[in-house]
Each structure stands twice: as C-alpha cells, then as structure tokens.
Design a protein around this motif. Structure first.
Motif, short mmCIF file in Angstrom:
data_model
loop_
_atom_site.label_atom_id
_atom_site.label_comp_id
_atom_site.label_asym_id
_atom_site.label_seq_id
_atom_site.Cartn_x
_atom_site.Cartn_y
_atom_site.Cartn_z
N CYS A 70 37.75 28.97 50.43
CA CYS A 70 38.55 27.88 50.99
C CYS A 70 37.60 26.72 51.32
O CYS A 70 36.40 26.81 51.10
N LYS A 124 34.73 30.12 53.17
CA LYS A 124 34.95 31.54 53.44
C LYS A 124 35.55 32.14 52.18
O LYS A 124 36.48 31.57 51.59
N HIS A 136 37.88 34.23 50.47
CA HIS A 136 39.13 34.97 50.67
C HIS A 136 39.43 35.87 49.47
O HIS A 136 39.34 35.44 48.32
N CYS A 180 40.97 32.61 59.71
CA CYS A 180 40.13 31.52 59.22
C CYS A 180 40.75 30.19 59.61
O CYS A 180 41.98 30.07 59.66
N CYS A 184 41.19 27.72 57.97
CA CYS A 184 42.00 27.13 56.90
C CYS A 184 43.46 27.57 56.99
O CYS A 184 44.32 27.00 56.34
ZN LIG Z 1 39.58 30.06 54.91
#
Ligand SMILES: [Zn+2]
Length: 430
Positions: A252, A256, A258, A313, A315
């Motif tokens: 993202c 991170k 995912h 997260c 995001c």
């Molecule tokens: Zn993220």
C-alpha cells in the motif's frame, strides 16, 4: 492520503469475515483436489485425512506440505486438477537448479491473476492515466505477463518492451513518457546507470514516478537508493510461480506488504521442524491457493523467511501484512557459526558513502568450511579519489556492526561486475 481501493469491500473486510471466507474456500478446495487429482488424493489419504476432517482453518495443519520436490516429481502436469483442455495459459520458472516449475492456468485462473495484480498495482498507486514500461522478461516467466494483465485491467497503457536492450529502454521511456517502470530492482539500477552514461539525469529527465519491482531480494537501503536515483516511489511485489506468479503480496502507500489473503492463505512454520508458528514470529512462509483451479497449491513451502502480522494499517486495509523477505532459507550461509543472509551484507554496504549499488558476495569453500568476502564497486567519483583502503575498512566495519563477523571487502573498479537485465547474481562461489 488517498484512501482509494481497487476492491474496497474485500480489502477492508473485517478480519473475522475474512477468516470465515478463507475457511469456506479451504473446505471446498480440499474436497476439490481430493476428488480430481490422484497425487493429492493419495497424499491426503496417506496423512489419514478426509475432506470432512477439515472443519476450521486450524485443521489445515492436518494436511501435508507440498514441496518443490513434489512439483518436480509430477512435472509437467501431474498436479493439474482439471481436464488439460481447460488450460488456456502456461508459465514456468527458469529451472536453473532442476526441472522447471510449471504454472498452468484455466480461464478463471487467468481472470483471478489479473484481478490480484490490478488490486496490487492499484494499491501501489498505478492508475488509468499511467504509462507502464514493462521491462520484466516476457516468455515463460510469469513476471511480465502478470504485470501486463493487472495494469491493463486498471486501464493503464502497457509498453511491452520486455527486458534487455537497455539503450532502447531509455529512448522509449523518454519518447513514450513512461510514468511507471516494472522490472527487477537491480535492472532498474542498470537502466539508470546507462541513462547517466547517455547524459541524462534519471531523477529529472523522465516522467517516471513509480517503480513496481519484484522477483529479487532487495534491502530497504537499496530501495532508498533507487527512489533517490530515479526520483520515484518504489514498491515491492512478492509472488511465486507455484502460487500464481506476482499478485500474491504487494504494498500500500505506506509500504506495508498486504497479503491477498482472500485467495492466498498464509501460514508460518519453523523451517526445521515444520511446526506452525504464531503470527509475529519469524519463520518460513507456507501458502495455500484457496481458489485456483488448474493447479491449486496446498501448504506449499516457499523456503522464504519472513513474519506476518494482523495489525491494522493506516491505509485502511485489513489484509494481513507480511514483512520483507529476510532471505530464502536456501540462501542462508553459516560462517564461523554466524548465520548470514545476503540482504544483511547489502544493508551494511549501503551505509558506506561513495558506494555504488553493485557488489558481489564471494563464497569460498574449503572442505566443509565456508569463508566470505565481498567485491564492491565504489562510485566513479569515489574510485578516482583513491585511498580505497579507507573505503574497504569502512565497509568492513559496517558489516561487523551488523553481523559481528569480519568479512574482507575488496574495492574493485567501477563496471567490473556483470550487469543483469533480470535477477542479479549477488552471491557467487569461487
Ligand atoms: Zn496498508
């Protein structure tokens, strides 16, 4: 922060719902492989398991692992679970250490792959208005095809240049106005190097803003170098031919990693005992493809070492997060009792001022004992300055700081190490 998603519903699904979905898909998968493929039928029966034995996600532990040896033994189509006539595309790994790994796809598998790559590239920030220069090698290798499918699904323009012919890459990048570059991280550095030789400033003279890289282990320090040199944001992709190719895990905007866990179920195990580890610990990644048709992988041992967390997260995605790959358990070296991963040496070297991105770890075997040394190219400017023993000493100190191990470093003239248009050879044996 943009808070944009390719598939908001799935990417932000509450973890409990995700697990229910995974469990439902796992039960269906086990029944499917058990009834359609002799090898899987035998393997599951030998483990004294029946499809009905799988009631919860935890029951996955009852199922045997799938290994690379299994894939080789059933080369090329022994693990296919559908009539061969349903296969519409096939890929394979390079097979440098034995028979290649074959990845066959049905129409639905191809559709899934495109969807997973679109989700991943969209999370990286690729949009319809982008022009993606696809400098992964086309051919049997999955890389180029996966990136092409995903980018086209988003609606971006794909330049199908493939790897190699680096001068042409630069002309095309300039003329077509490429905004995203897809290739191995090391090849992006080689393109930058050739662009510089041609008098360009890679960070200023191109429209490039995004790097979508994968197929190679690279350190955070290397990422920073690439971002600075090109003036871009660089994202990591993780996938395997055995699973689908790229599209299993990507980043993202907060970098991170995912996991597309609605289709690829992750586990962590102790690589020595095969015992399941809790998330948060570090271990070997094991993946199950929950929805693939042609060749579903159940508990495939990747040999890649990483950790997984289920933290939330920034995001907004709830999909679990995988750490960067620490290394392949195959790449792990034991030197004077110290465990060494090539990525640790890379991270140390990148701390030294005047270093270029080109280095090679040299393994020498005497009897059963390995010793290590490192050949590294200083930048052109640093090389001309001389006093290279200072440079070497500094690099040795950085390595010592991280590994507590004395590894001799040799500064060698710039452009000595062969450049790669695909995966760089960072470790050699002499
Ligand atoms: Zn993220």
């Amino acid at each position: 922060m943009t808070q944009e998603f390719w598939d908001r519903k799935t990417e932000t699904m509450p973890l409990r719902e995700l697990k229910e979905l995974q469990c439902k898909r796992l039960k269906k998968l086990v029944k499917y492989v058990y009834t359609t493929n002799q090898f899987y039928h035998k393997k599951i029966s030998d483990a004294k398991v029946k499809p009905e034995s799988i009631k919860t996600l935890k029951d996955i532990k009852k199922l045997p692992f799938l290994t690379k040896q299994d894939l080789r033994a059933y080369y090329p189509f022994g693990l296919v679970c559908t009539p061969l006539e349903n296969i519409v595309e096939v890929h394979a790994s390079s097979g440098t250490t034995g028979k290649p790994v074959v990845g066959p796809y049905t129409k639905n598998d191809v559709e899934l792959w495109g969807e997973m790559m679109a989700r991943s590239l969209y999370a990286n920030g690729l949009r319809k208005h982008d022009v993606m220069q696809n400098a992964y090698g086309y051919g049997l290798f999955t890389g180029a095809h996966g990136f092409e499918k995903g980018a086209q699904k988003i609606g971006a323009m794909v330049i199908t240049i493939g790897s190699g012919n680096t001068e042409r890459q630069i002309d095309i990048m300039k003329d077509f106005g490429s905004t995203a570059l897809a290739c191995t991280p090391s090849y992006s550095l080689h393109i930058a190097e050739v662009a510089e030789e041609k008098g360009f400033n890679p960070a200023k003279d191109f429209k490039l803003r995004l790097g979508v890289f994968g197929a190679e282990a690279w350190s955070e320090e290397m990422r920073k170098n690439i971002e600075k040199r090109w003036g871009i944001v660089a994202h990591e992709h993780y996938g395997l031919t055995e699973l689908i190719g790229p599209g299993v895990v990507s980043e993202c905007e907060y970098k991170k990693l995912h996991i597309n866990a609605d289709h690829f179920y992750p586990e962590l195990i102790d690589p020595n005992t095969g015992e399941t580890l809790e998330f948060g610990e570090e271990g070997e990644l094991v993946y199950t493809t929950l929805t693939k048709e042609a060749f579903p992988a159940i508990r495939f041992r990747t040999k890649d070492l990483a950790s997984i967390t289920e933290e939330t997260c920034d995001c907004g995605r709830t999909l679990p997060i995988q750490s960067r790959i620490k290394g392949r358990s195959d790449d792990m070296m034991k030197v004077k009792g110290v465990i060494v991963f090539p990525s640790q040496i890379e991270a140390a070297l990148m701390q030294v001022s005047g270093v270029s991105d080109n280095y090679q770890i040299v393994k020498t075997k005497q009897g059963d004992i390995y010793s290590l040394s490192v050949d590294v190219e200083p930048s052109e400017d640093r090389y001309k300055e001389g006093h290279l023993d200072d440079f070497e000493k500094r690099a040795e100190n950085e390595i010592y700081r991280i590994l507590n191990l004395h590894v001799p470093v040799h500064a060698i003239p710039p452009k000595t190490i062969p450049r790669s248009t695909g995966k760089a050879k960072r470790v050699i044996e002499r």
